[in-house]
Design an enzyme around this catalytic site. Sequence first.
Site, PDB file in Angstrom:
ATOM      1  N   CYS A 115       0.693  -1.225  -0.150  1.00 56.71           N
ATOM      2  CA  CYS A 115       0.024  -0.087  -0.107  1.00 56.71           C
ATOM      3  C   CYS A 115       1.012   1.195  -0.027  1.00 56.71           C
ATOM      4  CB  CYS A 115      -1.082   0.162   1.283  1.00 56.71           C
ATOM      5  SG  CYS A 115      -1.982  -1.330   1.153  1.00 56.71           S
ATOM      6  N   ASN A 141     -10.208  -0.278  -0.739  1.00 60.38           N
ATOM      7  CA  ASN A 141      -8.636  -0.245  -0.527  1.00 60.38           C
ATOM      8  C   ASN A 141      -7.977  -0.678  -1.851  1.00 60.38           C
ATOM      9  OD1 ASN A 141      -5.862  -0.399   0.118  1.00 60.38           O
ATOM     10  ND2 ASN A 141      -6.266  -1.492   2.041  1.00 60.38           N
ATOM     11  N   HIS A 151      -3.894   7.104   2.814  1.00 59.52           N
ATOM     12  CA  HIS A 151      -4.202   5.928   2.217  1.00 59.52           C
ATOM     13  C   HIS A 151      -5.456   5.420   2.768  1.00 59.52           C
ATOM     14  CE1 HIS A 151      -4.077   1.790   1.173  1.00 59.52           C
ATOM     15  NE2 HIS A 151      -3.809   1.211   2.421  1.00 59.52           N
TER      16      HIS A 151
END
Length: 362
Positions: free
Chosen positions: A111, A279, A249
């Site tokens: 990520c 996500n 994020h």
Amino acid sequence: MKHAEITGWGKCLPPAILSNADLATFMDTSDEWIASRTGIRERRVCHCNFSDMALVSAKRALAAADLDPSELDLILLGSLTNDSLCPNTASLVADALGARNAAAIDINSACTGFLYGLHIGTNLIRTGAHKKVLVIGGEFISHYMNWSRRDVAVLFGDACGAVVIEESDEETGLVAASIGCESDAKYAIQITNLGSAYSRMTDDFLYINWNFEGQEVFKRAVRAMAQACEEVLEQKGLSISDVNLVVPHQANKRILDALAKKVGLDEDKVFINVHKYGNTSAGTIPVALTEALEEGKIEPGGHVLMASFGAGLTWGAGLIKWSDRITPLTQSDADLPPCNKTALELIEAQIKRYEERAKVTA
Ligand code: UT7
């Protein structure tokens, strides 16, 4: 001292939408559970290759910067879902763009891939080693999804984004950053049965599974991102009240609420689009940055704080001082090929494969 101005930005969202209601047609879940635990309502499923999404976002970012691909001297691509082990995906993008003068590097920090890439690219420009760098972050995570895992499958989606950074004499771009890794918790997020540590001689190989300690990741994410944010602000002698927008994020709305509370930030200063895309790992920040610009949420000369957390467990924060320009110089008409399937149709064969595997191993 040289700096690295962000001169272009772009995103690519595949068109097929997988809603929470779609997920509930084949797994024991509900829109109520997913939305209340994560804030996610829907996510996208890619119908082509990851490099196609990377190429579209790259072309859009280059158009916003009005830069010819031949002027790029480096492409950094953050992803863990590359088209192939070899060649790397940055090379595929370089060739498709015609970026003949660019080195091409893939970065796998999950990520945090985009933030890591922006940090590395910015510092290579600061040293004078490179002048014009394309930083891409994105994921085709549905390809690796084990659709029998309701605790994981509902969280993720596919997307890609990119920025162009160019040498500048003005103090602009990523002006402070802090990155790190809580490697003691490396197995809190783990994709198994794929990679050279797994024997290719067993039936399990390629039946992807996920080790996922959601609550442990949640706690560590809030703590590490808050600490990293404080560190970057301290580097510049700024406080949280000097920040115009936080672009974090997008893993879970509850994580973002907890982060805002911990760093003492008004919720309306936190950019959120996790409800639309879930996500998307390395894709979340470049997509969110692009949307924040499109929605007029970034001011000329404003301070934008980014924070990220992911498998590794890698973490990071970065402070951008935006330049005077918040609009693209030109527009690209690049797009993905048309998609003639629904999101459920795109993942149907994978769902069946895992259902059949579950019967064999039961
Ligand atoms: O980008 C970095 C990667 N991101 C992350 O790792 C995300 C971090 N973690 C989280 O976002 C949250 O921990 C989750 C959203 C993953 C889970 O939320 P939670 O509030 O920590 O739920 P939980 O794990 O405590 O699960 C509660 C219950 C369990 O049932 P029992 O054992 O209490 O009967 C789960 O089996 O919810 C159940 N559950 C579900 N129920 C319906 C788990 N997934 C689902 C689901 N639908 N999709």
